[in-house]
Design an enzyme around this catalytic site. Structure first.
Site, short mmCIF file in Angstrom:
data_model
loop_
_atom_site.label_atom_id
_atom_site.label_comp_id
_atom_site.label_asym_id
_atom_site.label_seq_id
_atom_site.Cartn_x
_atom_site.Cartn_y
_atom_site.Cartn_z
N GLU A 56 69.82 44.03 90.79
CA GLU A 56 71.23 43.83 91.13
C GLU A 56 72.03 43.90 89.85
O GLU A 56 71.65 43.32 88.84
CB GLU A 56 71.49 42.45 91.76
CG GLU A 56 71.10 42.34 93.20
CD GLU A 56 71.52 41.00 93.81
OE1 GLU A 56 72.58 40.47 93.44
OE2 GLU A 56 70.77 40.50 94.65
N GLU A 77 66.77 35.55 94.18
CA GLU A 77 67.36 34.58 93.25
C GLU A 77 66.83 33.16 93.49
O GLU A 77 67.59 32.22 93.73
CB GLU A 77 68.88 34.62 93.35
CG GLU A 77 69.45 36.00 93.04
CD GLU A 77 70.97 36.07 92.90
OE1 GLU A 77 71.45 36.93 92.15
OE2 GLU A 77 71.67 35.27 93.53
#
Ligand code: BG6
Length: 490
Positions: free
Chosen positions: A389, A180
């Protein structure tokens, strides 16, 4: 007319995802150094986690034991194999390999631990997908350098990559450079991604737009740190390909789906601008190798001055990723009108969407948003995509007979998988799916154990009590069937 191909492709990479700091534990074993994750206390949806520069006696730190994957990886991998995993996303703890980050030599015991994990995965033909840096940086790099604010971090990171790429070149093919990476565009990323000590009281606020801690909010320093990470990522990609030309190295973006709240053109434009800035800036650099023009305008208008090294443009160009990976949990709305109800979400919240329900932690559930995101991303880049995810953080109850009937989780995943199928029929080149926290683990934003995502229950509570026993949930058997039928039985 030819009928639509609404099927997952042969060889689709089904699996699950974890991160070292949220599952390994053994925070001071095997020569491991202290990491930024190890100085984070637990919190809750309403109580922020705290960053404690010195470990406090009597304070509970969830990463110190986590779910003890370090000692139980064989048992856990066996369970993953039982579900039929083709791929397992995990991260290497940088502080196991270079305990202080700036050490001259790597820690052999740390490398050896991952040798063992990869051997175990190989036994079951499970392909590792390795995140090189997942919300865990050797804490010494924070203390001595203020983390990624300092350009010297690039060399430390590349040295670490060089060691793990060479050591694991025959057993790991898929890599992600930074988890991320775009979290640094938000204040939440200052410490989590950037390993920079925020000024102020060290509270790591929940990622809701209305309770952002102002002391974490320093764009100049965050964008400079982000630039260092983008350079580090590009250098790692180039190096990785030199070490093994078959490596597939991806970016990893937290895709925070943002809808305009109304059809007011101002809202529509704002949503596009935020989508560019928050979701696409990093991947535009990582996939295309140059900063996009809208970023240059944003920097200018916000007095952000990025100090570039003289070869930086060339480095970015030479280090483009092979595939695009992202996390997707929820969506929210955005509007120029600030008088709206807010909602939480992964990293960033937004305005509530009246058409959606939300999780117990206030993240809005939006399976169609995943199809939208997949199309949006693929239209832009036309490279393979992985959803690395996705999932529902929820409280689970163990019934008297020992079973855990997590139908709500099955429902969440089923709806998202259906939308992935639709996206494949739309023409998106989706190659893998690793739902988050395939085994219950510590929550990143709150430090709780009871915000569970897993197919496998772990007996441990928010205070760290429990036997650590593993129990397959109802979703375990459901997901096994999904994998067995390549997504046909949902
Ligand atoms: C992502 C992170 O932001 O979301 C994970 O990459 C994290 O580390 C996951 O755990 C879920 O968020 P949370 O806060 O529910 O753990």
């Amino acid at each position: 007319m030819e009928s639509l191909n609404k099927k997952f492709p042969e060889g689709f990479l089904w699996g699950g995802a974890t991160a070292a700091n949220q599952c390994e534990g053994a925070y001071n074993e095997g020569g491991k150094g202290l990491s930024t994750a190890d100085i984070l206390t637990s919190g809750s949806r309403t109580v922020p986690r705290r960053i404690t520069p010195v470990l406090e006696e009597g304070t509970y730190y969830p990463s110190h034991e986590a779910i003890d994957f370090y000692h139980r990886y064989k048992e856990d991998i066996k369970l993953f194999a039982e579900m039929g995993f083709k791929v397992f996303r995990m991260s290497i703890a940088w502080s196991r390999i270079f305990p202080n980050g700036d050490d001259l030599e790597p820690n052999e015991e740390g490398l050896n631990f991952y040798d063992n994990v990869f051997t175990e995965l190989k036994k079951y033909n499970i392909e590792p997908l390795v995140t090189i840096s997942h919300y865990e940086t050797p804490y010494n790099l924070t203390k001595e350098y203020n983390g990624w604010a300092d350009r010297r971090l690039i060399d430390f990171y590349v040295k670490y990559c060089n060691v793990i790429f060479k050591r694991f070149k025959d057993v790991v093919k898929y890599w992600l450079t930074f988890n991320e990476i775009n979290c640094l565009i938000t204040p939440f990323g200052t410490f989590m991604g950037g390993a920079m000590m925020p000024e102020g009281n060290g509270e790591l606020m929940n990622p809701s737009p209305n309770n952002m801690n102002a002391s974490l909010n320093n764009e100049q320093i965050r964008f400079q740190a982000l630039h260092h990470q983008l350079i580090a990522s590009a250098k790692a990609v180039k190096l990785g390909h030199e070490i093994n030309k078959d490596f597939k190295i991806g970016c990893m973006i937290a895709y925070m789906c943002l809808y305009p709240l109304t059809c007011n053109p101002e809202d529509v434009l704002l949503a596009q601008q935020k989508d560019n800035l928050i979701n696409f800036l990093c991947s535009d650099v990582q996939v295309r190798g140059v900063y996009p023009n809208y970023a240059k305008r944003y920097f200018k208008e916000n007095n952000i001055n990025i100090v570039m090294g003289k070869n930086d443009e060339k480095i970015l160009k030479e280090g483009c990723v092979d595939f695009y990976a992202f996390s997707y949990y929820s969506s929210s709305c955005i509007s120029v009108n600030k008088e709206n109800n807010n909602t939480d979400g992964n990293i960033l919240g937004g305005i509530k969407n009246p058409y959606l329900k939300e999780s117990e932690w206030g993240w809005q559930i939006d399976p169609k948003g995943l199809r939208w995101a997949l199309n949006n991303i693929y239209n832009r880049y036309q490279i393979p995509i992985m959803v690395v995810e996705n999932g529902l953080g929820a409280v689970d109850t163990v019934e008297e007979d020992g079973s855990i009937n997590d139908d709500y989780r099955i429902e969440y995943l089923r709806e998202h998988i259906k939308e992935m199928k639709e996206a494949i029929a739309d023409g998106v080149d989706l190659i893998g799916y690793t739902p988050w926290g395939c085994i219950d683990l510590v929550s990143a934003s709150t430090g709780e154990m009871e915000k569970r995502y897993g197919f496998i229950y772990v007996d441990k509570d928010n205070e760290g009590k429990g036997t650590l026993k593993r129990i397959p949930k109802k979703s375990f058997y459901w997901y096994k069937k999904v994998i067995e039928t390549n997504g046909e039985s949902l």
